[in-house]
Design a protein around this motif. Structure first.
Motif, PDB file in Angstrom:
ATOM      1  N   CYS A  61       0.839  -1.203   0.000  1.00  0.00           N
ATOM      2  CA  CYS A  61       0.000   0.000   0.000  1.00  0.00           C
ATOM      3  C   CYS A  61       0.875   1.254   0.000  1.00  0.00           C
ATOM      4  CB  CYS A  61      -0.935  -0.001   1.208  1.00  0.00           C
ATOM      5  SG  CYS A  61      -2.180  -1.307   1.142  1.00  0.00           S
ATOM      6  N   TYR A 114       2.225   1.638  -3.419  1.00  0.00           N
ATOM      7  CA  TYR A 114       1.173   2.166  -4.306  1.00  0.00           C
ATOM      8  C   TYR A 114       1.059   3.683  -4.158  1.00  0.00           C
ATOM      9  CZ  TYR A 114      -3.448   3.897  -5.417  1.00  0.00           C
ATOM     10  OH  TYR A 114      -4.484   4.683  -5.860  1.00  0.00           O
ATOM     11  N   VAL A 115       1.024   4.189  -2.926  1.00  0.00           N
ATOM     12  CA  VAL A 115       0.873   5.630  -2.701  1.00  0.00           C
ATOM     13  C   VAL A 115       2.081   6.384  -3.249  1.00  0.00           C
ATOM     14  CG1 VAL A 115       0.685   7.445  -0.944  1.00  0.00           C
ATOM     15  CG2 VAL A 115      -0.708   5.371  -0.760  1.00  0.00           C
ATOM     16  N   HIS A 159       1.858   6.305  -7.036  1.00  0.00           N
ATOM     17  CA  HIS A 159       0.724   7.149  -7.410  1.00  0.00           C
ATOM     18  C   HIS A 159       1.135   8.627  -7.402  1.00  0.00           C
ATOM     19  CE1 HIS A 159      -3.700   8.253  -7.196  1.00  0.00           C
ATOM     20  NE2 HIS A 159      -3.120   9.377  -6.819  1.00  0.00           N
ATOM     21  N   TRP A 211      -2.260  -2.125  -9.288  1.00  0.00           N
ATOM     22  CA  TRP A 211      -2.554  -0.943  -8.479  1.00  0.00           C
ATOM     23  C   TRP A 211      -3.985  -0.927  -7.950  1.00  0.00           C
ATOM     24  CZ3 TRP A 211      -6.194   2.792  -9.678  1.00  0.00           C
ATOM     25  CH2 TRP A 211      -6.672   2.828 -10.996  1.00  0.00           C
ATOM     26  N   LYS A 212      -4.938  -1.470  -8.691  1.00  0.00           N
ATOM     27  CA  LYS A 212      -6.330  -1.451  -8.223  1.00  0.00           C
ATOM     28  C   LYS A 212      -6.510  -2.325  -6.981  1.00  0.00           C
ATOM     29  CE  LYS A 212      -8.505  -0.317 -12.599  1.00  0.00           C
ATOM     30  NZ  LYS A 212      -9.393  -0.754 -13.680  1.00  0.00           N
ATOM     31  N   ARG A 221      -4.937  -0.404  -4.108  1.00  0.00           N
ATOM     32  CA  ARG A 221      -5.820   0.703  -3.707  1.00  0.00           C
ATOM     33  C   ARG A 221      -7.011   0.185  -2.913  1.00  0.00           C
ATOM     34  NH1 ARG A 221      -9.101   3.982  -8.153  1.00  0.00           N
ATOM     35  NH2 ARG A 221     -10.040   1.918  -8.232  1.00  0.00           N
ATOM     36  N   ARG A 242      -9.243   1.292   0.968  1.00  0.00           N
ATOM     37  CA  ARG A 242     -10.601   1.867   0.982  1.00  0.00           C
ATOM     38  C   ARG A 242     -11.465   1.246   2.039  1.00  0.00           C
ATOM     39  NH1 ARG A 242     -12.173   3.564  -5.076  1.00  0.00           N
ATOM     40  NH2 ARG A 242     -10.751   5.282  -5.083  1.00  0.00           N
TER      41      ARG A 242
END
Length: 185
Positions: free
Chosen positions: A145, A148-149, A152, A177-178, A181, A185
Motif C-alpha cells: 500500500c 502504491y501511494v 501514485h 494498483w487497483k 488501492r 478503501r
C-alpha cells in the motif's frame, strides 16, 4: 451543500445511507469498519431505483465488505502522539527507500519528502515544487500500500489529474494498483 436529502434504509441486510444530490449517476461506496453502504443519486431517481441498482451490485458490495472488514479501519481522525511517532518511525525510512527506487525508473525527482497524519488522503504532491507528502497512517497497512501511494504520487509528476492517461501510466508501473488501492478503501 444546500438541498441534500438523506435517508437510511436496509437492503438485503445491508445498511444504506442514501443521499440525493447533484450527481449524474447512482454511486455506491462501502465504508468501514461496519461495511455500510453510502449511496448517492440524482434527485430525479427514486429510492426504488437505488434499491434495484444495489441488488444488481450485491456481489460487488459483498466482496467490498469482506475487503473492508479485513483492512485496518481507515484513517484515525485523532491519533495519539505516541501513535504518530511510531507510525512515522516505520513509514519514513520505507518511503524514502521507495522514492529512491522509483525516481530513476519513472524519470522524476522529488525535491522534498514530508510525512504527516492526514484525515482524508494517503498522499499528496506538488509537481511544480517537487514536494511529496506521505500519510504516516500507512504504517497500519501492508507494505504494498505504501508503494502504491508513492508510485501514485510520483505519477502526478507526469500527469496531474486522475484521467485515463494517469491510470495507464500507473498501470504500466504497478499492474496490480487497483488491488493495492482496494486495501486502502
Amino acid at each position: 451543500m444546500r438541498g441534500l436529502v438523506s435517508h437510511e434504509m436496509v437492503v438485503d441486510g445491508v445498511r444504506v445511507v442514501l443521499t440525493f444530490k447533484k450527481v449524474k449517476n447512482i454511486n455506491l461506496r462501502v465504508k468501514g469498519p461496519d461495511g455500510h453502504v453510502e449511496a448517492s443519486a440524482p434527485p430525479w431517481v427514486g429510492a426504488d431505483a437505488v434499491v434495484s441498482f444495489m441488488r444488481a451490485k450485491m456481489p460487488w458490495i459483498r466482496r467490498r465488505q469482506q475487503e473492508v472488514s479485513a483492512a485496518p479501519h481507515g484513517l484515525d481522525r485523532d491519533p495519539s502522539p505516541a501513535d504518530l511517532k511510531a507510525w512515522r518511525v516505520q513509514v519514513e525510512p520505507a518511503a524514502r527507500a521507495l522514492v529512491a527506487q522509483w525516481e530513476p525508473r519513472m524519470g522524476v525527482s522529488v525535491a522534498a519528502l514530508a510525512f504527516r497524519s492526514m484525515t482524508s488522503r494517503w498522499g499528496s504532491c506538488n509537481p511544480k515544487t517537487g514536494r511529496v507528502c506521505i500519510n504516516v497512517q500507512l504504517a497500519k497497512y501492508p507494505a504494498e500500500c505504501l508503494e502504491y501511494v508513492v508510485v501514485h504520487e510520483l505519477c502526478h509528476f507526469h500527469e496531474r489529474g486522475h484521467n485515463a492517461r494517469f491510470k495507464a501510466l500507473l498501470g504500466s508501473y504497478l499492474p496490480d494498483w487497483k488491488q493495492r488501492r482496494a486495501l486502502l478503501r
